[in-house]
Design a protein around this motif. Sequence first.
Motif, PDB file in Angstrom:
ATOM      1  N   MET A 253       0.847  -1.188   0.000  1.00 55.34           N
ATOM      2  CA  MET A 253       0.000   0.000   0.000  1.00 55.34           C
ATOM      3  C   MET A 253       0.889   1.248   0.000  1.00 55.34           C
ATOM      4  SD  MET A 253      -2.804   1.180   2.831  1.00 55.34           S
ATOM      5  CE  MET A 253      -4.296   0.548   2.118  1.00 55.34           C
ATOM      6  N   LYS A 254       0.534   2.224  -0.786  1.00 48.33           N
ATOM      7  CA  LYS A 254       1.288   3.481  -0.850  1.00 48.33           C
ATOM      8  C   LYS A 254       0.629   4.522   0.043  1.00 48.33           C
ATOM      9  CE  LYS A 254       4.703   3.351  -3.790  1.00 48.33           C
ATOM     10  NZ  LYS A 254       6.039   3.589  -3.353  1.00 48.33           N
ATOM     11  N   PHE A 255       1.447   5.140   0.876  1.00 48.65           N
ATOM     12  CA  PHE A 255       0.950   6.163   1.784  1.00 48.65           C
ATOM     13  C   PHE A 255       1.431   7.540   1.358  1.00 48.65           C
ATOM     14  CE2 PHE A 255       1.148   2.394   4.600  1.00 48.65           C
ATOM     15  CZ  PHE A 255      -0.178   2.336   4.960  1.00 48.65           C
ATOM     16  N   ARG A 256       0.727   8.554   1.833  1.00 48.95           N
ATOM     17  CA  ARG A 256       1.179   9.939   1.663  1.00 48.95           C
ATOM     18  C   ARG A 256       1.760  10.386   2.989  1.00 48.95           C
ATOM     19  NH1 ARG A 256      -1.442  14.534  -0.239  1.00 48.95           N
ATOM     20  NH2 ARG A 256       0.638  15.033  -0.894  1.00 48.95           N
ATOM     21  N   TYR A 257       2.945  10.990   2.930  1.00 46.68           N
ATOM     22  CA  TYR A 257       3.671  11.401   4.124  1.00 46.68           C
ATOM     23  C   TYR A 257       3.831  12.912   4.166  1.00 46.68           C
ATOM     24  CZ  TYR A 257       4.957   6.500   4.357  1.00 46.68           C
ATOM     25  OH  TYR A 257       4.904   5.132   4.432  1.00 46.68           O
ATOM     26  N   ALA A 258       3.810  13.448   5.385  1.00 42.81           N
ATOM     27  CA  ALA A 258       4.130  14.859   5.604  1.00 42.81           C
ATOM     28  C   ALA A 258       5.279  14.925   6.601  1.00 42.81           C
ATOM     29  CB  ALA A 258       2.927  15.618   6.153  1.00 42.81           C
ATOM     30  N   MET A 259       6.253  15.758   6.310  1.00 44.69           N
ATOM     31  CA  MET A 259       7.376  16.016   7.212  1.00 44.69           C
ATOM     32  C   MET A 259       7.175  17.424   7.761  1.00 44.69           C
ATOM     33  SD  MET A 259       9.129  13.254   6.738  1.00 44.69           S
ATOM     34  CE  MET A 259       7.871  12.187   6.076  1.00 44.69           C
ATOM     35  N   VAL A 260       7.184  17.571   9.099  1.00 43.16           N
ATOM     36  CA  VAL A 260       6.871  18.865   9.695  1.00 43.16           C
ATOM     37  C   VAL A 260       7.930  19.225  10.736  1.00 43.16           C
ATOM     38  CG1 VAL A 260       5.102  20.261  10.835  1.00 43.16           C
ATOM     39  CG2 VAL A 260       4.406  18.322   9.409  1.00 43.16           C
ATOM     40  N   CYS A 261       8.483  20.430  10.615  1.00 41.64           N
ATOM     41  CA  CYS A 261       9.394  20.953  11.640  1.00 41.64           C
ATOM     42  C   CYS A 261       8.951  22.370  11.987  1.00 41.64           C
ATOM     43  CB  CYS A 261      10.854  20.895  11.198  1.00 41.64           C
ATOM     44  SG  CYS A 261      11.302  21.994   9.872  1.00 41.64           S
ATOM     45  N   SER A 262       9.739  23.055  12.781  1.00 38.98           N
ATOM     46  CA  SER A 262       9.324  24.381  13.242  1.00 38.98           C
ATOM     47  C   SER A 262       9.389  25.384  12.098  1.00 38.98           C
ATOM     48  CB  SER A 262      10.133  24.823  14.451  1.00 38.98           C
ATOM     49  OG  SER A 262      11.513  24.745  14.163  1.00 38.98           O
ATOM     50  N   SER A 263      10.473  26.102  11.978  1.00 40.88           N
ATOM     51  CA  SER A 263      10.455  27.172  10.976  1.00 40.88           C
ATOM     52  C   SER A 263      11.739  27.325  10.181  1.00 40.88           C
ATOM     53  CB  SER A 263      10.148  28.500  11.670  1.00 40.88           C
ATOM     54  OG  SER A 263      11.178  28.804  12.583  1.00 40.88           O
ATOM     55  N   ASN A 264      12.717  26.457  10.379  1.00 41.93           N
ATOM     56  CA  ASN A 264      13.970  26.736   9.685  1.00 41.93           C
ATOM     57  C   ASN A 264      14.221  25.892   8.448  1.00 41.93           C
ATOM     58  OD1 ASN A 264      14.783  24.291  10.553  1.00 41.93           O
ATOM     59  ND2 ASN A 264      16.542  25.023  11.697  1.00 41.93           N
ATOM     60  N   GLN A 265      13.363  24.918   8.177  1.00 41.39           N
ATOM     61  CA  GLN A 265      13.411  24.195   6.912  1.00 41.39           C
ATOM     62  C   GLN A 265      14.602  23.262   6.755  1.00 41.39           C
ATOM     63  OE1 GLN A 265      10.711  24.682   4.504  1.00 41.39           O
ATOM     64  NE2 GLN A 265      10.039  25.264   6.531  1.00 41.39           N
ATOM     65  N   ASN A 266      15.189  22.786   7.845  1.00 39.13           N
ATOM     66  CA  ASN A 266      16.319  21.880   7.725  1.00 39.13           C
ATOM     67  C   ASN A 266      15.882  20.423   7.860  1.00 39.13           C
ATOM     68  OD1 ASN A 266      18.925  20.864   7.570  1.00 39.13           O
ATOM     69  ND2 ASN A 266      19.344  21.221   9.713  1.00 39.13           N
ATOM     70  N   ARG A 267      15.339  20.056   9.001  1.00 38.99           N
ATOM     71  CA  ARG A 267      15.023  18.648   9.266  1.00 38.99           C
ATOM     72  C   ARG A 267      13.921  18.114   8.365  1.00 38.99           C
ATOM     73  NH1 ARG A 267      14.412  20.064  15.443  1.00 38.99           N
ATOM     74  NH2 ARG A 267      13.653  21.906  14.370  1.00 38.99           N
ATOM     75  N   SER A 268      12.834  18.848   8.220  1.00 38.52           N
ATOM     76  CA  SER A 268      11.731  18.358   7.383  1.00 38.52           C
ATOM     77  C   SER A 268      12.147  18.275   5.921  1.00 38.52           C
ATOM     78  CB  SER A 268      10.493  19.234   7.542  1.00 38.52           C
ATOM     79  OG  SER A 268      10.748  20.551   7.114  1.00 38.52           O
ATOM     80  N   MET A 269      12.928  19.244   5.461  1.00 41.82           N
ATOM     81  CA  MET A 269      13.341  19.243   4.051  1.00 41.82           C
ATOM     82  C   MET A 269      14.394  18.168   3.765  1.00 41.82           C
ATOM     83  SD  MET A 269      11.539  21.210   2.196  1.00 41.82           S
ATOM     84  CE  MET A 269      12.559  21.348   0.735  1.00 41.82           C
ATOM     85  N   GLU A 270      15.257  17.882   4.718  1.00 39.94           N
ATOM     86  CA  GLU A 270      16.229  16.788   4.527  1.00 39.94           C
ATOM     87  C   GLU A 270      15.487  15.471   4.369  1.00 39.94           C
ATOM     88  OE1 GLU A 270      19.835  14.957   3.915  1.00 39.94           O
ATOM     89  OE2 GLU A 270      19.583  17.109   4.210  1.00 39.94           O
TER      90      GLU A 270
END
Length: 193
Positions: free
Chosen positions: A1-18
């Motif tokens: 099954m294929k899922f949709r994922y969201a990555m969420v961090c505070s405001s600096n765009q490092n962890r979620s974007m990596e």
Amino acid sequence: MKFRYAMVCSSNQNRSMEAHFLLKKQGFDVSSYGTGAHVKLPGPSLREPNVYDFGTPYKHMLDDLRRKDPELYKRNGILPMLKRNSLVKLAPQRWQENAADGSFDVVFTFEEKVFDMVVEDLHNRDHVLMKTVLIINLEVKDNHEEAAVGARHTADLCQEIEAAESWEESIDDIVTGYEKQHRRKLLYTISFY
């Protein structure tokens, strides 16, 4: 099954974007978001961050910081980070304004306060679809090295979730196995759209 994922961090765009960058490379259906009021990037001092509105293109931020002090922002990793981000998507998006459509199956956060914000945000919405969403917090220090490690751990967890016949029945075992293997605690809960 294929899922949709969201990555969420505070405001600096490092962890979620990596994590977004790595998961996208591996073929996952993934989006990323911040929860702060603005995008905040390190500046010349702690009291002088670079602040941008969500929706400001990464290319604009990159050009702006190159004008201000290219050596500083290259040395602290911000220019390479923004270049990576611009390869993933046009601009940062804010969770509260862009993730309301109920399209995610799993949401990863990378610090407990963001986990709490996402859970509260989902709790306060009208639960029209009654579709479950799994929210997992993987605590990751906000530096480039830890973001890369966190992204790999996130990808491993996504692969295990995808491989499970029923994530609802397997999530406790997946989390326990992860915690034993990596000696890191995960927070997780289930909410609804």
